[in-house]
Enzyme design. Sequence first.
Site, PDB file in Angstrom:
ATOM      1  N   ARG A 128       0.823  -1.223   0.000  1.00 42.64           N
ATOM      2  CA  ARG A 128       0.000   0.000   0.000  1.00 42.64           C
ATOM      3  C   ARG A 128       0.854   1.268   0.000  1.00 42.64           C
ATOM      4  O   ARG A 128       0.503   2.282   0.620  1.00 42.64           O
ATOM      5  CB  ARG A 128      -0.958   0.035   1.212  1.00 42.64           C
ATOM      6  N   SER A 184     -11.065  -0.389   2.828  1.00 45.20           N
ATOM      7  CA  SER A 184     -10.341  -0.543   4.107  1.00 45.20           C
ATOM      8  C   SER A 184      -9.806   0.816   4.541  1.00 45.20           C
ATOM      9  O   SER A 184      -9.140   1.492   3.758  1.00 45.20           O
ATOM     10  CB  SER A 184      -9.151  -1.480   3.933  1.00 45.20           C
ATOM     11  N   GLU A 218      -5.273   4.155   5.347  1.00 43.84           N
ATOM     12  CA  GLU A 218      -4.958   3.783   3.965  1.00 43.84           C
ATOM     13  C   GLU A 218      -5.335   4.909   2.995  1.00 43.84           C
ATOM     14  O   GLU A 218      -4.542   5.253   2.116  1.00 43.84           O
ATOM     15  CB  GLU A 218      -5.699   2.488   3.615  1.00 43.84           C
TER      16      GLU A 218
HETATM   17  C1  LIG Z   1     -15.514  -0.332  -1.748  1.00 42.41           C
HETATM   18  C2  LIG Z   1     -14.023  -0.096  -1.954  1.00 42.41           C
HETATM   19  C3  LIG Z   1     -13.180  -1.168  -2.048  1.00 42.41           C
HETATM   20  C4  LIG Z   1     -11.793  -0.968  -2.239  1.00 42.41           C
HETATM   21  N1  LIG Z   1     -10.981  -2.050  -2.332  1.00 42.41           N
HETATM   22  C5  LIG Z   1      -9.645  -1.880  -2.507  1.00 42.41           C
HETATM   23  C6  LIG Z   1      -8.780  -3.011  -2.610  1.00 42.41           C
HETATM   24  O1  LIG Z   1      -9.215  -4.155  -2.596  1.00 42.41           O
HETATM   25  N2  LIG Z   1      -7.446  -2.786  -2.754  1.00 42.41           N
HETATM   26  C7  LIG Z   1      -6.932  -1.528  -2.814  1.00 42.41           C
HETATM   27  O2  LIG Z   1      -5.700  -1.400  -2.941  1.00 42.41           O
HETATM   28  N3  LIG Z   1      -7.731  -0.438  -2.717  1.00 42.41           N
HETATM   29  C8  LIG Z   1      -9.061  -0.584  -2.570  1.00 42.41           C
HETATM   30  N4  LIG Z   1      -9.887   0.516  -2.466  1.00 42.41           N
HETATM   31  C9  LIG Z   1      -9.288   1.865  -2.499  1.00 42.41           C
HETATM   32  C10 LIG Z   1      -9.336   2.556  -3.872  1.00 42.41           C
HETATM   33  O3  LIG Z   1     -10.353   2.041  -4.677  1.00 42.41           O
HETATM   34  C11 LIG Z   1      -8.001   2.434  -4.637  1.00 42.41           C
HETATM   35  O4  LIG Z   1      -6.950   2.949  -3.864  1.00 42.41           O
HETATM   36  C12 LIG Z   1      -8.054   3.173  -5.977  1.00 42.41           C
HETATM   37  O5  LIG Z   1      -6.863   2.932  -6.694  1.00 42.41           O
HETATM   38  C13 LIG Z   1      -8.240   4.675  -5.834  1.00 42.41           C
HETATM   39  O6  LIG Z   1      -8.474   5.200  -7.130  1.00 42.41           O
HETATM   40  P1  LIG Z   1      -9.205   6.593  -7.330  1.00 42.41           P
HETATM   41  O7  LIG Z   1      -9.114   6.921  -8.789  1.00 42.41           O
HETATM   42  O8  LIG Z   1     -10.550   6.570  -6.749  1.00 42.41           O
HETATM   43  O9  LIG Z   1      -8.240   7.546  -6.498  1.00 42.41           O
HETATM   44  P2  LIG Z   1      -8.657   8.919  -5.763  1.00 42.41           P
HETATM   45  O10 LIG Z   1      -9.376   8.586  -4.513  1.00 42.41           O
HETATM   46  O11 LIG Z   1      -9.281   9.856  -6.711  1.00 42.41           O
HETATM   47  O12 LIG Z   1      -7.202   9.448  -5.395  1.00 42.41           O
HETATM   48  C14 LIG Z   1      -6.401   8.783  -4.430  1.00 42.41           C
HETATM   49  C15 LIG Z   1      -5.103   9.565  -4.263  1.00 42.41           C
HETATM   50  O13 LIG Z   1      -4.374   9.536  -5.488  1.00 42.41           O
HETATM   51  C16 LIG Z   1      -4.203  10.851  -6.025  1.00 42.41           C
HETATM   52  N5  LIG Z   1      -4.417  10.741  -7.475  1.00 42.41           N
HETATM   53  C17 LIG Z   1      -5.502  10.253  -8.126  1.00 42.41           C
HETATM   54  N6  LIG Z   1      -5.273  10.224  -9.452  1.00 42.41           N
HETATM   55  C18 LIG Z   1      -4.029  10.714  -9.650  1.00 42.41           C
HETATM   56  C19 LIG Z   1      -3.199  10.921 -10.793  1.00 42.41           C
HETATM   57  N7  LIG Z   1      -3.622  10.644 -12.037  1.00 42.41           N
HETATM   58  N8  LIG Z   1      -1.942  11.428 -10.620  1.00 42.41           N
HETATM   59  C20 LIG Z   1      -1.486  11.721  -9.375  1.00 42.41           C
HETATM   60  N9  LIG Z   1      -2.226  11.553  -8.253  1.00 42.41           N
HETATM   61  C21 LIG Z   1      -3.482  11.047  -8.382  1.00 42.41           C
HETATM   62  C22 LIG Z   1      -5.237  11.714  -5.332  1.00 42.41           C
HETATM   63  O14 LIG Z   1      -4.806  13.064  -5.256  1.00 42.41           O
HETATM   64  C23 LIG Z   1      -5.320  11.058  -3.968  1.00 42.41           C
HETATM   65  O15 LIG Z   1      -4.263  11.504  -3.153  1.00 42.41           O
HETATM   66  C24 LIG Z   1     -11.270   0.352  -2.296  1.00 42.41           C
HETATM   67  C25 LIG Z   1     -12.146   1.444  -2.204  1.00 42.41           C
HETATM   68  C26 LIG Z   1     -13.520   1.227  -2.028  1.00 42.41           C
HETATM   69  C27 LIG Z   1     -14.447   2.404  -1.961  1.00 42.41           C
END
Ligand SMILES: Cc1cc2nc3c(=O)[nH]c(=O)nc-3n(C[C@H](O)[C@H](O)[C@H](O)COP(=O)(O)OP(=O)(O)OC[C@H]3O[C@@H](n4cnc5c(N)ncnc54)[C@H](O)[C@@H]3O)c2cc1C
Length: 334
Positions: free
Chosen positions: A160, A234, A329
């Site tokens: 992570r 999580s 996380e």
């Molecule tokens: C129901 C649920 C289940 C999940 N299960 C998992 C799992 O099994 N495993 C896991 O690892 N995670 C899990 N997650 C967490 C999450 O889905 C992941 O971390 C995912 O990769 C986040 O993507 P996002 O586009 O929504 O990021 P965001 O929430 O939009 O951004 C997360 C961070 O990354 C930065 N960011 C986003 N895009 C960029 C970019 N292009 N360049 C630079 N910085 C950027 C943002 O500024 C922020 O700091 C889960 C979340 C939920 C809601």
Amino acid sequence: MNTAPHALKTLNTFGVEAWAQSLHTLHKPEAIAPLLDQHGAPDLLLGGGSNVLLVQQSFQQVWLNRLMGRTVLARDTRTVRIRLQAGEPWDAAVAWCLAQGAFGLENLSLIPGCCGAAPIQNIGAYGVEIAQFIHRVEAMDLNSGAVHHLAANECDFAYRHSIFRSPEGKRWLILAIELNLSATFQPTLDYPGLRQLDDQNAAAELTAQQIRQAVIALRRSKLPDPSLLGNAGSFFKNPIVASTQLEQLLSAYPQLPHWPHEQGAKLSAAWLIQHCGLKGYRQGDAAVHANHALILVNHGMASGAELWQLAQNIQSTVHQKTGVRLEPEPQILH
Ligand SMILES: Cc1cc2nc3c(=O)[nH]c(=O)nc-3n(C[C@H](O)[C@H](O)[C@H](O)COP(=O)(O)OP(=O)(O)OC[C@H]3O[C@@H](n4cnc5c(N)ncnc54)[C@H](O)[C@@H]3O)c2cc1C
């Protein structure tokens, strides 16, 4: 000119209220440098908003990454090189890769969010992490506007974690990821919920699609759907402790689930929270999920600050009782 702030409530899966003075949606890479020249770096970058807790309620400038495009760059008998633009929804990209005969991501099915965020916390599930497949990450340095390619070994991937989560890594805007996937299907079935697939099917008959469907079914049966109940998956990482601390913990709590790790052991954060009697604990609309001690939920009107207060109370209770420090996380935006 309309200067009303843009609501971010539907752009974060916790569904907390926050606003942006200006909101720019990135559709084309070539539009980013002029935006940077004109407005400077954003104070918040969002993909799917599924790994953030917006404690702060007002942001000056928010950029929404919607850069789209998926390409097969190269293929040989062993490897398929894939390029995914940062704004592509992750799960649709997983399905597309399988349709191209590019295997490896099936265990990561149904993780919410966009491809650009996948390397940031090195997404992982069911025994697989994205770091295993990263060839390189294309990113813009928001300090200079220059575009770089960071090879996997420059990304400092760990559980992570990656360079993009470190203070110096915040300057990168990820534009695209390039993955080396496998041209032949080799199942990863180490995770308990998937092992039964091995028993039910002769390994030779098992398909990547079956694994994807099994992962989707498992996730749907276990995890709350953020469109129905605000959450970010999580909320705490599984803590890593030294072997000496593990021994002390096991003498007090012989049932504590733990897994080997190069620095000692990885512990179950969910078990620790549950053991402290906090599963289902609620402060107003901010709560620990009744069935999942690791998932914090917004029952409707919780603010980011209220969810963060709940998270801090959990951290201090677990620390006082067990001596273990839990780390969040999601990215906490104060
Ligand atoms: C129901 C649920 C289940 C999940 N299960 C998992 C799992 O099994 N495993 C896991 O690892 N995670 C899990 N997650 C967490 C999450 O889905 C992941 O971390 C995912 O990769 C986040 O993507 P996002 O586009 O929504 O990021 P965001 O929430 O939009 O951004 C997360 C961070 O990354 C930065 N960011 C986003 N895009 C960029 C970019 N292009 N360049 C630079 N910085 C950027 C943002 O500024 C922020 O700091 C889960 C979340 C939920 C809601």
